[in-house]
Scaffold this motif. Structure first.
Motif, short mmCIF file in Angstrom:
data_model
loop_
_atom_site.label_atom_id
_atom_site.label_comp_id
_atom_site.label_asym_id
_atom_site.label_seq_id
_atom_site.Cartn_x
_atom_site.Cartn_y
_atom_site.Cartn_z
N ALA A 1 5.56 50.51 24.65
CA ALA A 1 6.97 51.19 25.10
C ALA A 1 6.35 52.01 26.81
CB ALA A 1 7.77 51.18 24.08
N ARG A 2 7.28 51.41 27.44
CA ARG A 2 7.33 52.71 28.30
C ARG A 2 8.47 53.37 27.83
NH1 ARG A 2 7.99 49.96 34.10
NH2 ARG A 2 9.64 49.26 33.60
N LEU A 3 8.45 55.25 28.11
CA LEU A 3 9.54 55.84 27.33
C LEU A 3 10.33 56.87 29.41
CD1 LEU A 3 10.07 57.21 24.36
CD2 LEU A 3 10.07 58.54 26.17
N VAL A 4 11.45 56.63 28.98
CA VAL A 4 12.26 57.39 29.84
C VAL A 4 13.23 58.51 29.46
CG1 VAL A 4 13.83 57.53 31.78
CG2 VAL A 4 12.23 55.45 31.31
N LYS A 5 13.11 59.39 29.14
CA LYS A 5 13.75 60.39 28.86
C LYS A 5 15.33 60.72 28.91
CE LYS A 5 15.03 64.29 25.52
NZ LYS A 5 14.72 63.67 23.99
N HIS B 1 35.17 64.84 41.41
CA HIS B 1 36.17 65.23 42.16
C HIS B 1 35.09 64.81 43.66
CE1 HIS B 1 37.27 67.93 39.29
NE2 HIS B 1 35.73 67.99 38.96
N GLY B 2 35.07 63.31 43.34
CA GLY B 2 34.81 62.45 44.71
C GLY B 2 33.48 62.40 44.90
N GLY B 3 32.15 63.20 43.38
CA GLY B 3 30.80 63.33 43.73
C GLY B 3 30.61 62.66 43.14
N LYS B 4 29.71 62.14 42.01
CA LYS B 4 29.43 61.19 40.74
C LYS B 4 28.97 62.54 39.77
CE LYS B 4 28.54 57.03 43.66
NZ LYS B 4 26.76 56.41 44.00
N ARG B 5 28.99 62.23 38.83
CA ARG B 5 27.69 62.42 37.50
C ARG B 5 26.39 62.43 37.22
NH1 ARG B 5 31.90 63.11 33.65
NH2 ARG B 5 32.73 65.45 34.50
N VAL B 6 25.97 63.83 37.24
CA VAL B 6 24.47 63.73 37.33
C VAL B 6 23.93 62.92 36.41
CG1 VAL B 6 22.76 65.35 37.46
CG2 VAL B 6 24.21 65.46 39.06
N VAL B 7 23.40 62.67 36.29
CA VAL B 7 21.98 62.13 34.84
C VAL B 7 20.84 62.64 35.37
CG1 VAL B 7 23.18 60.88 33.40
CG2 VAL B 7 21.52 60.46 35.20
N PHE B 8 19.95 63.26 34.40
CA PHE B 8 18.56 63.34 34.18
C PHE B 8 17.63 62.40 33.72
CE2 PHE B 8 20.67 67.85 34.45
CZ PHE B 8 20.35 68.16 35.64
N LEU B 9 16.47 62.63 34.29
CA LEU B 9 15.40 61.61 33.74
C LEU B 9 14.14 62.26 33.94
CD1 LEU B 9 16.83 58.31 35.86
CD2 LEU B 9 17.62 58.85 33.33
N SER B 10 13.67 61.89 32.59
CA SER B 10 11.20 62.43 33.36
C SER B 10 11.45 61.81 32.05
CB SER B 10 11.64 63.32 32.63
OG SER B 10 11.72 63.96 30.47
N SER B 11 9.97 61.16 33.41
CA SER B 11 8.92 60.14 32.97
C SER B 11 7.31 60.05 33.10
CB SER B 11 9.53 58.97 32.71
OG SER B 11 8.72 57.57 32.05
N ASP B 12 6.68 59.99 32.33
CA ASP B 12 5.29 59.83 32.49
C ASP B 12 5.05 58.81 33.30
OD1 ASP B 12 4.80 61.84 31.66
OD2 ASP B 12 4.26 61.64 29.41
N ASP B 13 6.25 57.51 33.33
CA ASP B 13 5.77 55.84 34.08
C ASP B 13 7.17 56.65 34.98
OD1 ASP B 13 6.24 53.37 34.63
OD2 ASP B 13 5.72 53.30 32.72
N ASP B 14 6.61 56.54 36.80
CA ASP B 14 7.38 56.12 37.63
C ASP B 14 8.13 55.33 37.63
OD1 ASP B 14 6.39 58.96 37.76
OD2 ASP B 14 5.03 58.24 39.69
N GLY B 15 7.14 53.63 37.48
CA GLY B 15 7.95 52.45 37.45
C GLY B 15 9.46 52.36 36.65
N ALA B 16 9.45 52.65 35.19
CA ALA B 16 9.38 52.49 34.08
C ALA B 16 11.02 53.70 35.02
CB ALA B 16 9.60 52.96 32.82
N ALA B 17 11.08 55.28 35.33
CA ALA B 17 12.24 56.23 35.94
C ALA B 17 12.90 55.37 36.91
CB ALA B 17 11.54 57.32 35.46
N ALA B 18 11.83 54.42 38.16
CA ALA B 18 12.89 54.03 38.93
C ALA B 18 13.43 53.43 38.51
CB ALA B 18 11.66 53.49 39.81
N GLU B 19 13.42 52.50 37.45
CA GLU B 19 13.92 51.23 37.12
C GLU B 19 15.32 51.95 36.05
OE1 GLU B 19 12.13 48.47 34.32
OE2 GLU B 19 10.65 47.60 35.78
N ILE B 20 15.06 53.30 35.50
CA ILE B 20 16.27 53.48 34.60
C ILE B 20 17.14 53.67 35.59
CG2 ILE B 20 16.90 55.10 33.03
CD1 ILE B 20 15.88 52.23 32.37
N GLY B 21 16.16 54.70 36.75
CA GLY B 21 16.97 55.33 37.17
C GLY B 21 18.57 54.51 38.58
N ALA B 22 17.50 53.24 38.21
CA ALA B 22 18.46 52.64 39.49
C ALA B 22 20.01 51.88 38.42
CB ALA B 22 17.50 51.13 39.44
N LEU B 23 19.74 51.53 36.75
CA LEU B 23 20.40 50.95 35.98
C LEU B 23 21.78 52.37 36.30
CD1 LEU B 23 21.71 49.71 34.01
CD2 LEU B 23 19.90 50.70 32.72
#
Length: 199
Positions: free
Chosen positions: A116-120, A137-159
């Motif tokens: 699997a590709r893994l994203v924390k 408050h007119g903004g968006k709550r932050v979620v942090f993502l970390s991964s050794d797979d940039d492609g997977a991190a980008a996909e989960i970032g888009a989600l």
């Protein structure tokens, strides 16, 4: 792209609420019979579909919202996780670092989910906060993502953006990822930080 949440405690339900708010279908499963948590799923919304574990695991992207100690049981449900993305929402608080070979807990999860590709991600907020509308408050709550797979991190970032959050990538699991990992009896510096990003 299909999504599943494994684990339907407070965190699993908070994640399900995020999907339901945006009308995105998500399967939810535990080791229990789906009928046992169907009423809770229905209360969240019609796009939250209770399934048997084996059926939920057919999803492309699997959110692992179980206790850290239970991740290996879930991993054994499939012979290979090739082609799937695992989002590790677990926290290994109280697990001695020696038990993890001194590595971040997500590495142990990655080893268990062979192929699997893994994203924390989505693990640094308490369930009560994670379950709230991320538009604050007119903004968006932050979620942090970390991964050794940039492609997977980008996909989960888009989600995460689709779900209304503002994703911030922290780099690899052993780099910025350590900021959102519990190690032994200490928490990473970004855990429990409820941050909002303004564009």
């Amino acid at each position: 792209m299909s999504y599943a949440i494994i684990g339907f405690g407070n965190v699993g339900q908070a994640l399900a609420k995020a999907f339901a708010r945006k009308g995105i279908e998500v399967s939810v499963a535990t080791t229990r019979d789906p009928e046992s948590f169907a009423p809770a799923a229905a209360a969240i919304g019609p796009t939250v579909i209770p399934k048997k574990l084996a059926d939920a695991l057919k999803a492309d992207t699997v959110f692992l919202a179980v206790r850290f100690e239970s991740h290996q049981d879930v991993a054994k449900a499939l012979p290979t996780w090739q082609g799937k993305t695992i989002v590790d929402v677990t926290n290994a608080y109280g697990v001695p670092p020696e038990q993890l070979g001194g590595e971040p807990s997500s590495r142990a999860v990655a080893h268990a989910f062979t192929g699997a590709r893994l994203v924390k991600g989505f693990n640094h907020l308490v369930a009560a906060v994670l379950g709230q509308d991320p538009a604050v408050h007119g903004g968006k709550r932050v979620v942090f993502l970390s991964s050794d797979d940039d492609g997977a991190a980008a996909e989960i970032g888009a989600l995460a953006e689709k779900l209304g959050f503002s994703p911030i990538k922290l780099g690899g699991l052993s780099e910025g990822g350590l900021l959102v990992h519990a190690r032994g009896n200490s928490w990473g510096q970004l855990i429990f930080k409820d941050l909002v990003k303004f564009d």
